[in-house]
Design a protein around this motif. Structure first.
Motif, PDB file in Angstrom:
ATOM      1  N   VAL A  69      55.544 -45.299 -49.858  1.00  0.00           N
ATOM      2  CA  VAL A  69      56.003 -44.093 -49.625  1.00  0.00           C
ATOM      3  C   VAL A  69      55.243 -43.063 -50.295  1.00  0.00           C
ATOM      4  O   VAL A  69      54.965 -43.066 -51.616  1.00  0.00           O
ATOM      5  CB  VAL A  69      57.521 -44.071 -49.820  1.00  0.00           C
ATOM      6  CG1 VAL A  69      58.170 -42.759 -49.737  1.00  0.00           C
ATOM      7  CG2 VAL A  69      58.501 -45.229 -49.281  1.00  0.00           C
ATOM      8  N   LEU A  70      54.865 -41.840 -49.669  1.00  0.00           N
ATOM      9  CA  LEU A  70      54.424 -40.855 -50.155  1.00  0.00           C
ATOM     10  C   LEU A  70      55.169 -39.534 -49.937  1.00  0.00           C
ATOM     11  O   LEU A  70      55.370 -39.335 -48.728  1.00  0.00           O
ATOM     12  CB  LEU A  70      52.987 -40.584 -49.947  1.00  0.00           C
ATOM     13  CG  LEU A  70      51.840 -41.510 -50.454  1.00  0.00           C
ATOM     14  CD1 LEU A  70      50.552 -41.464 -50.063  1.00  0.00           C
ATOM     15  CD2 LEU A  70      51.865 -41.656 -52.239  1.00  0.00           C
ATOM     16  N   ARG A  71      55.410 -38.755 -50.842  1.00  0.00           N
ATOM     17  CA  ARG A  71      56.226 -37.688 -50.569  1.00  0.00           C
ATOM     18  C   ARG A  71      55.265 -36.381 -50.267  1.00  0.00           C
ATOM     19  O   ARG A  71      54.177 -36.416 -51.021  1.00  0.00           O
ATOM     20  CB  ARG A  71      56.897 -36.934 -51.775  1.00  0.00           C
ATOM     21  CG  ARG A  71      58.171 -37.921 -51.970  1.00  0.00           C
ATOM     22  CD  ARG A  71      58.836 -37.772 -53.439  1.00  0.00           C
ATOM     23  NE  ARG A  71      60.089 -38.703 -53.634  1.00  0.00           N
ATOM     24  CZ  ARG A  71      61.115 -38.363 -53.853  1.00  0.00           C
ATOM     25  NH1 ARG A  71      61.444 -36.868 -53.475  1.00  0.00           N
ATOM     26  NH2 ARG A  71      62.100 -39.100 -53.717  1.00  0.00           N
ATOM     27  N   CYS A  72      55.462 -35.722 -49.053  1.00  0.00           N
ATOM     28  CA  CYS A  72      54.338 -34.789 -49.097  1.00  0.00           C
ATOM     29  C   CYS A  72      54.927 -33.258 -49.297  1.00  0.00           C
ATOM     30  O   CYS A  72      56.145 -33.053 -49.271  1.00  0.00           O
ATOM     31  CB  CYS A  72      54.424 -34.520 -47.218  1.00  0.00           C
ATOM     32  SG  CYS A  72      53.667 -36.017 -46.585  1.00  0.00           S
TER      33      CYS A  72
ATOM     34  N   ALA B 163      48.198 -36.295 -48.645  1.00  0.00           N
ATOM     35  CA  ALA B 163      49.058 -37.716 -48.700  1.00  0.00           C
ATOM     36  C   ALA B 163      48.224 -38.661 -47.893  1.00  0.00           C
ATOM     37  O   ALA B 163      48.105 -39.892 -48.640  1.00  0.00           O
ATOM     38  CB  ALA B 163      50.132 -37.410 -48.059  1.00  0.00           C
ATOM     39  N   LEU B 164      47.307 -38.460 -46.887  1.00  0.00           N
ATOM     40  CA  LEU B 164      46.619 -39.628 -46.329  1.00  0.00           C
ATOM     41  C   LEU B 164      45.416 -39.726 -47.188  1.00  0.00           C
ATOM     42  O   LEU B 164      44.899 -40.721 -47.500  1.00  0.00           O
ATOM     43  CB  LEU B 164      46.212 -39.012 -44.953  1.00  0.00           C
ATOM     44  CG  LEU B 164      47.335 -39.289 -43.945  1.00  0.00           C
ATOM     45  CD1 LEU B 164      46.939 -38.577 -42.536  1.00  0.00           C
ATOM     46  CD2 LEU B 164      47.607 -40.579 -43.966  1.00  0.00           C
ATOM     47  N   GLN B 165      44.747 -38.432 -47.683  1.00  0.00           N
ATOM     48  CA  GLN B 165      43.532 -38.724 -48.680  1.00  0.00           C
ATOM     49  C   GLN B 165      43.994 -39.672 -49.711  1.00  0.00           C
ATOM     50  O   GLN B 165      43.117 -40.406 -50.335  1.00  0.00           O
ATOM     51  CB  GLN B 165      42.892 -37.467 -49.093  1.00  0.00           C
ATOM     52  CG  GLN B 165      42.104 -36.887 -47.979  1.00  0.00           C
ATOM     53  CD  GLN B 165      41.747 -35.308 -48.223  1.00  0.00           C
ATOM     54  OE1 GLN B 165      42.443 -34.610 -49.006  1.00  0.00           O
ATOM     55  NE2 GLN B 165      40.730 -35.116 -47.418  1.00  0.00           N
ATOM     56  N   LYS B 166      45.131 -39.213 -50.483  1.00  0.00           N
ATOM     57  CA  LYS B 166      45.671 -40.169 -51.625  1.00  0.00           C
ATOM     58  C   LYS B 166      45.847 -41.330 -51.185  1.00  0.00           C
ATOM     59  O   LYS B 166      45.573 -42.458 -52.047  1.00  0.00           O
ATOM     60  CB  LYS B 166      46.938 -39.453 -52.223  1.00  0.00           C
ATOM     61  CG  LYS B 166      47.682 -40.020 -53.328  1.00  0.00           C
ATOM     62  CD  LYS B 166      48.707 -39.412 -53.752  1.00  0.00           C
ATOM     63  CE  LYS B 166      49.453 -40.073 -55.048  1.00  0.00           C
ATOM     64  NZ  LYS B 166      50.503 -39.537 -55.368  1.00  0.00           N
ATOM     65  N   ALA B 167      46.557 -41.750 -50.173  1.00  0.00           N
ATOM     66  CA  ALA B 167      46.647 -42.927 -49.428  1.00  0.00           C
ATOM     67  C   ALA B 167      45.324 -43.738 -49.387  1.00  0.00           C
ATOM     68  O   ALA B 167      45.154 -45.038 -49.963  1.00  0.00           O
ATOM     69  CB  ALA B 167      47.375 -43.308 -48.490  1.00  0.00           C
ATOM     70  N   LEU B 168      44.330 -43.170 -48.671  1.00  0.00           N
ATOM     71  CA  LEU B 168      43.190 -43.911 -48.685  1.00  0.00           C
ATOM     72  C   LEU B 168      42.444 -44.080 -50.111  1.00  0.00           C
ATOM     73  O   LEU B 168      41.741 -45.212 -50.332  1.00  0.00           O
ATOM     74  CB  LEU B 168      42.216 -42.871 -48.005  1.00  0.00           C
ATOM     75  CG  LEU B 168      42.428 -42.766 -46.530  1.00  0.00           C
ATOM     76  CD1 LEU B 168      41.698 -41.713 -45.907  1.00  0.00           C
ATOM     77  CD2 LEU B 168      41.917 -44.271 -45.715  1.00  0.00           C
ATOM     78  N   ALA B 169      42.404 -43.222 -50.898  1.00  0.00           N
ATOM     79  CA  ALA B 169      41.895 -43.276 -52.342  1.00  0.00           C
ATOM     80  C   ALA B 169      42.260 -44.302 -53.128  1.00  0.00           C
ATOM     81  O   ALA B 169      41.611 -45.028 -53.860  1.00  0.00           O
ATOM     82  CB  ALA B 169      41.780 -41.921 -53.010  1.00  0.00           C
ATOM     83  N   SER B 170      43.819 -44.455 -53.089  1.00  0.00           N
ATOM     84  CA  SER B 170      44.313 -45.425 -53.678  1.00  0.00           C
ATOM     85  C   SER B 170      44.395 -46.892 -53.150  1.00  0.00           C
ATOM     86  O   SER B 170      44.715 -47.997 -53.644  1.00  0.00           O
ATOM     87  CB  SER B 170      45.877 -45.150 -54.376  1.00  0.00           C
ATOM     88  OG  SER B 170      46.477 -45.094 -52.755  1.00  0.00           O
TER      89      SER B 170
END
Length: 176
Positions: free
Chosen positions: A146-149, A164-171
């Motif tokens: 889950v990521l809060r936008c 949020a998508l960039q963060k999900a990709l990076a992590s």
């Protein structure tokens, strides 16, 4: 209370039954969410190590859930920009739809990779005893990532979804 010879006979029958039905028993306990409890009762909780923790697939479905003032097509543009297949996404962007969105369907389905959340009502279908649906999916075993936008407040914008998508990709939570 059983006598010693009765206990030995029972032990033999239990061993035979477990040998024949162990896979079925473990599957049922896992599906019903009682595996950890059963292993603990048997004094075997150490067998369930962190390596077996629930992890959703990195290539699965991504949900965007929350009240949005921007159109789905604009979000699809951001998704395409980042190299994602739009078929991986499911949207619930209207306040009334979010109220009825059953978050419980997300749990223990490894095909559900990520939920990007924005503003939503505190009480929704599937939030159970938690103060909000967001808290429920963040704190419940078997939930997708889950990521809060939004930065200071929850907000679904092109920028917040991109970040949020960039963060999900990076992590490594998801792959494009």
């Amino acid at each position: 209370m059983l006598e010693v010879n009765q206990l030995l006979e029972l032990e033999e029958r239990v061993r035979k039954a477990l040998n024949e039905k162990l896979e079925q028993i473990l599957t049922t306990l896992n599906r019903t969410g009682k595996l950890e409890e059963a292993l603990e009762l048997l004094g075997l909780s150490d067998l369930l190590q962190a390596q077996y923790a629930y992890k959703p697939y990195r290539t699965g479905k991504i949900y965007i859930v929350g009240q949005s003032d921007i159109k789905k097509n604009q979000l699809l543009g951001v998704i395409k920009e980042l190299g994602f297949d739009k078929k991986r996404f499911e949207f619930c962007l209207e306040y009334e739809d979010v109220k009825r969105f059953n978050f419980a369907k997300l749990f223990y389905n490894p095909e559900n990779s990520l939920v990007l959340v924005g503003p939503m009502p505190h009480k929704t279908a599937g939030s159970g005893d938690y103060s909000s649906a967001i808290t429920a999916i963040e704190q419940t075993e078997g939930s997708p990532n889950v990521l809060r936008c939004g930065s200071n407040t929850l907000k679904i914008t092109k920028q917040s979804i991109r970040e949020a998508l960039q963060k999900a990709l990076a992590s490594g939570i998801v792959v494009a």
